[in-house]
Design an enzyme around this catalytic site. Structure first.
Site, short mmCIF file in Angstrom:
data_model
loop_
_atom_site.label_atom_id
_atom_site.label_comp_id
_atom_site.label_asym_id
_atom_site.label_seq_id
_atom_site.Cartn_x
_atom_site.Cartn_y
_atom_site.Cartn_z
N GLU A 162 26.84 36.96 21.69
CA GLU A 162 25.86 37.76 21.69
C GLU A 162 24.59 38.20 20.89
O GLU A 162 23.78 37.46 20.66
CB GLU A 162 26.79 38.83 21.81
CG GLU A 162 26.03 39.91 22.47
CD GLU A 162 27.15 41.31 23.22
OE1 GLU A 162 25.98 42.78 23.50
OE2 GLU A 162 28.21 41.28 23.15
N GLU A 217 34.73 46.62 15.76
CA GLU A 217 33.50 47.15 16.82
C GLU A 217 34.71 48.08 17.28
O GLU A 217 34.11 49.29 17.66
CB GLU A 217 33.70 46.24 18.11
CG GLU A 217 32.80 46.81 19.33
CD GLU A 217 32.68 45.94 20.55
OE1 GLU A 217 33.56 44.82 19.59
OE2 GLU A 217 31.53 45.51 20.93
C1 BGC Z 1 27.30 45.63 22.09
C2 BGC Z 1 27.32 47.09 21.00
C3 BGC Z 1 26.12 47.42 22.20
C4 BGC Z 1 27.01 47.94 23.67
C5 BGC Z 1 25.61 48.65 24.05
C6 BGC Z 1 28.28 45.75 23.55
O1 BGC Z 1 28.18 44.68 24.12
O2 BGC Z 1 28.14 44.45 20.75
O3 BGC Z 1 27.74 47.27 19.99
O4 BGC Z 1 25.35 48.24 21.71
O5 BGC Z 1 27.06 46.63 24.12
O6 BGC Z 1 26.90 49.50 24.95
#
Ligand code: BGC
Length: 902
Positions: free
Chosen positions: A488, A750
């Site tokens: 990501e 997270e």
């Molecule tokens: C990210 C988040 C982001 C989110 C949106 C995730 O995969 O890591 O931090 O804001 O997606 O829903």
């Protein structure tokens, strides 16, 4: 850098201490009055090379021996030669004595600045009595290539090594390289790497805008034959991973401007006479890592005389027709090297290193072994109980580097065009037995300058501050990323704006966010839509409104923190278009579309409420920006629209019988309370629902996601319940920041939950770090004032809470160092404050509950006694009691207040 955080704190203290000496006692060894201005910056950078702002802005920091000082006038000199400036002459611009207290954002107003030229500048100022300071030391700035037509070269590629020899018929006295790439590049000349940036250029929406880097290469060149080499590879331009990849292969565009002794000018540029060959990098990408075959190295490829007979001609590439713009933010660099703290051998041939810290970067390998031996380094954030690395949470990212040995003695390898997020490293295939010295950890991220420090007497707060800083810094990779390890690492906009204030207090983010705002402008389309991630790879268009708010909000923070009016001007039309797009989706003034809502919440809040609250915020911010720019019609239009949204919000989400918003979650109440959406007579009732939910229903724990908690902490302080905010900040049971620390986190997670499986659970996600802003703003009490932005006026309002014995914050602002440190013991509160020259502060000192007979001294003087302000202390212009606190208006200087009572 971060490992040495304690040193940094010490250093900052030293600086503050020195500032104290300067602030309190007029120096006996120096003349009293205005001292030499320091920290000269141009476009937020010190001595920048290759800027492309035609009217750059200057800033400086003032020093003075006396309190209560400010600038009454300034003079800027800009010269084309150092010697001219040395004679106190500005042949390109002499501002003359300008009556003004602007010491930041001072716009260049001299003759037109020319591409590629270096300018020398200095400033002096006059204090409020009209005494002139000495001139500052000279500073420089240099222009980049201002017009596309000045780029003479061709985009080339075809393979990952490119080379060219040039003969210089004279001695080079000044040489610059301007270089950009789709993909990452490393520029080399005569066998040496140019500069110490890595992973250049920064990631942008290349189709719209690519960043070029300017290097001074003078000392790398010589009369006669010179060889230039470019290594190319990886980068976001060619990165694959389930999203649209704009380019198939990397390409580079390079130009060199060389001046020889005697004045002869030579331009050299990339073209298809360059030669290309495959080098040792067999494959590389950000998610996968690098495969490096050292047997394929071509020794001497970047020095003159190399036999390139087998090399092919470089291919012409399409490149981008987007804007080429100067990279004017801190580059990505190796900012530190970590020694692993432990090595384990969980299985034969498998060695696992622990760095004791999660971070972004890569490993450096030191190895001897037979030719062709293959060492594989795999990165992870987690371990299984059996000591093997656990990589379930990095999803599709291969996150490994492979090195194939030459076999000729000691070999040192580190990858070039990738990075990983990790705490652990697994090494297999190592010839022999590796030791702690076989591996080093290279910490890599945008090299933003640390500008803030926060410490307090409660260890858990310092530990949380540590994991915030690490998480924040290691998620700055030319864009603010959500995470640094899995497939990501995107500029998710929601994550970006909730952390922005925290980031701006801990680091100098001005150049970084200036660029990121352009990144956002680059993705905006004609309909005014922007995207969830910027540059756009994951997520949707139009952005979830709570994510899109990054655009107005970070522009606004730039204005508040750095006094940056120009960024408001530059983006005003784009922001208006964005707001108009939102308006078009809300015919009844309720904006309902939402994808993520209060992301990762424990108790879910309806996404429509979150989106609509942000709609109100966006429109209100636009109205404020219109006011700043003097656009009164717009200010009126958007203020009215905001009022309509507020009514509609309450119609839609508020139950006036129960005084509850939507499903009554914490976030459902935090957002309306914080954004000012709750009807005045209902605030108390709504507030009670929220605080009861936190305290009684959840035993002083949050249940919000990353959106709610960002506003919860300042809201609690605003509501006069900083004690409760402190309870949350120091909480160590689930869910809390302290819980992460207790469970061994070295960067923020997270999720509130401790998860390790294949689900979404990054262990380095900065978004919950918004509480870091509360540390500075509430506990240390350092606040900007948007009415006089850029810390021209400062609100010092520390919260003395529960068992906290002391707290201390220091922020290096655009105006100089602001610091606030307090200590509390029964009956006594001490507060030490540093206010930079040319700033003023309102200092608000709290008292204990039910204190009486209060006296306050500042230094040797009494400033409050028998219920009244006692005037006379230098620098203090006024004092008053206000809602149980004691408020003093002060000018610049160092102050030590001591409040005593019964
Ligand atoms: C990210 C988040 C982001 C989110 C949106 C995730 O995969 O890591 O931090 O804001 O997606 O829903």
């Amino acid at each position: 850098m971060l490992r040495r955080n304690r040193d940094l704190v010490r250093l900052v203290w030293l600086v503050v201490l020195m500032a104290c000496v300067v602030g309190t006692t007029p120096l006996t060894w120096a003349a009293s009055g205005p001292l030499v201005p320091i920290d000269l910056r141009c476009e937020y950078l010190s001595n920048p090379l290759g800027i492309d702002v035609r009217q750059p802005r200057f800033a400086w920091v003032l020093q003075h021996t006396e309190r209560g000082e400010r600038q009454s006038a300034y003079q800027v000199l800009v010269a084309t030669q150092a010697e001219i400036l040395g004679q106190d002459r500005g042949d390109h611009w002499n501002s003359g004595k300008v009556t003004s207290d602007d010491s930041t954002q001072v716009v260049y107003a001299g003759r037109p600045l020319e591409s590629g030229r270096t300018y020398y500048w200095k400033i002096r100022y006059w204090d409020k009595e009209g005494n002139a300071s000495p001139y500052s030391k000279p500073a420089e700035f240099e222009m980049g290539l201002l017009n596309r037509s000045e780029w003479k070269g061709q985009w080339i590629g075809g393979n990952n090594l490119l080379r060219k020899e040039f003969t210089l018929p004279g001695k080079p006295v000044r040489a610059r390289a301007y270089i950009t790439a789709l993909g990452y590049f490393e520029l080399r000349a005569n066998g040496e790497k140019i500069g110490n940036n890595v992973l250049d250029p920064g990631w942008t929406t290349y189709e719209k805008r690519a960043l070029y880097v300017t290097h001074d290469i003078t000392t790398h060149l010589r009369q006669g034959i010179n060889a230039f080499g470019v290594m190319l590879g990886g980068g976001w331009a060619t990165q694959r991973g389930g999203f649209k990849t704009p380019y198939d292969a990397p390409a580079v565009l390079l130009q060199m401007e060389i001046e020889l002794e005697g004045g002869k000018q030579i331009s050299l540029a990339s073209d298809t006479t360059w030669k290309a060959a495959r080098g040792p990098i067999l494959s590389v990408s950000i998610f996968e890592g690098e495969v490096y075959e050292a047997r394929e190295e071509q020794p001497g490829w970047d020095v003159p005389g190399f036999d390139a007979a087998t090399w092919e001609l470089a291919q012409a590439m399409a490149g981008t027709s987007g804007v080429l713009s100067a990279q004017m933010m801190p580059p990505i660099r190796v900012v530190d090297t970590l020694v692993p703290t432990a090595i384990h051998n969980p299985r034969p041939g498998v060695y696992v290193y622990d760095f004791g810290q999660n971070f972004s970067g890569w490993a450096q390998l030191w190895v001897r072994g037979p030719r062709g031996a293959t060492v594989t380094m795999r990165y992870s954030e987690l371990l299984y109980p059996n000591g093997m690395i656990n990589r379930e949470n990095i999803r599709g990212a291969k996150a490994r580097d492979i090195y194939i040995l030459r076999g000729d003695g000691e070999e040192v390898y580190e990858p070039r065009f990738t990075y990983h997020g990790f705490r652990y490293l697994e090494v297999t295939g190592f010839p022999g037995t590796p030791s702690l010295d076989s591996i080093r950890g290279r910490v890599v991220h945008s090299a933003v300058r640390p500008t803030g420090s926060f410490v307090a007497s409660k260890p858990i707060l310092n530990q949380v501050q540590q994991i915030i800083r690490w998480g924040q810094a290691t998620n700055l990779h030319s864009v603010p990323t959500d995470c640094d390890q899995r497939d990501e690492r995107m500029g998710w906009m929601g994550d970006a704006h909730v952390t922005a204030e925290e980031a701006m207090l801990n680091f100098d983010m001005a150049g970084f966010y200036t660029n990121f705002m352009r990144d956002i402008a680059d993705v905006e389309d004609e309909a005014g839509t922007i995207t969830d991630t910027v540059p756009h790879r994951f997520g949707r268009r139009p952005a979830d409104p709570a994510w899109g708010t990054a655009y107005p909000l970070i522009v606004w923070f730039m204005y508040e923190q750095y006094g940056d009016r120009r960024i408001v001007e530059e983006h005003y039309d784009g922001l208006k278009q964005y707001v108009e797009f939102l308006r078009s989706k809300a015919p009844d003034h309720v904006l309902r579309f939402s994808y993520y809502g209060d992301w990762i919440a424990i108790d879910k809040t309806p996404g429509e409420l979150v989106s609509d609250a942000y709609f109100y915020l966006d429109v209100s911010l636009l109205a404020k920006m219109a006011k700043v720019l003097g656009k009164s019609a717009d200010e009126q239009t958007y203020s009215q629209l905001a009022a309509q949204i507020k009514d509609a919000f309450n119609r839609e989400f508020f139950d006036p019988k129960r005084d509850v918003y939507a499903n009554g979650t914490q976030t459902a109440h935090i957002l309306p309370l914080y954004f000012g959406l709750v009807p005045g007579d209902k605030r108390g009732a709504v507030w009670r629902h929220l605080s009861n939910d936190i305290v009684y229903a959840h035993d002083s724990h949050v249940t919000t996601g990353f959106i709610g908690v960002r506003y919860l902490m300042p809201l609690l302080t605003r509501m006069g319940t900083s004690d409760l905010a402190y309870d949350l900040a120091t909480q160590t049971t689930y869910p809390s920041w302290g819980y992460m620390v207790m469970r061994g986190a070295t960067t923020l997670w997270e999720l509130w939950q401790e998860r390790t499986g294949p689900s979404m659970n990054s262990h380095n996600h900065p978004m919950l770090g918004s509480v870091g802003a509360w540390f500075y703003q509430a506990l240390a009490g350092i606040n900007p004032d948007v009415e006089r932005p850029g810390y021209q006026h400062i609100r010092i309002e520390p919260q003395v809470v529960r068992d906290l014995a002391w707290a201390s914050g220091t922020v290096e602002t655009v105006r100089g160092i602001v610091s606030s440190s307090w200590s509390h013991e029964p009956g006594v509160i001490r507060l030490e404050v540093e206010v930079p020259v040319n700033a003023q502060a309102t200092i608000s000192i709290p008292q204990e509950d039910q204190m009486s007979d209060i006296t306050i001294r500042e230094g040797q003087r009494t400033v409050w006694e028998k219920g009244r302000y006692v005037p006379g202390a230098p620098g203090i212009t006024n004092g008053r009691g206000e809602r149980g606190r004691f408020v003093f208006e002060v000018g610049s200087g160092h102050y030590i207040f001591e409040l005593r009572g019964e």
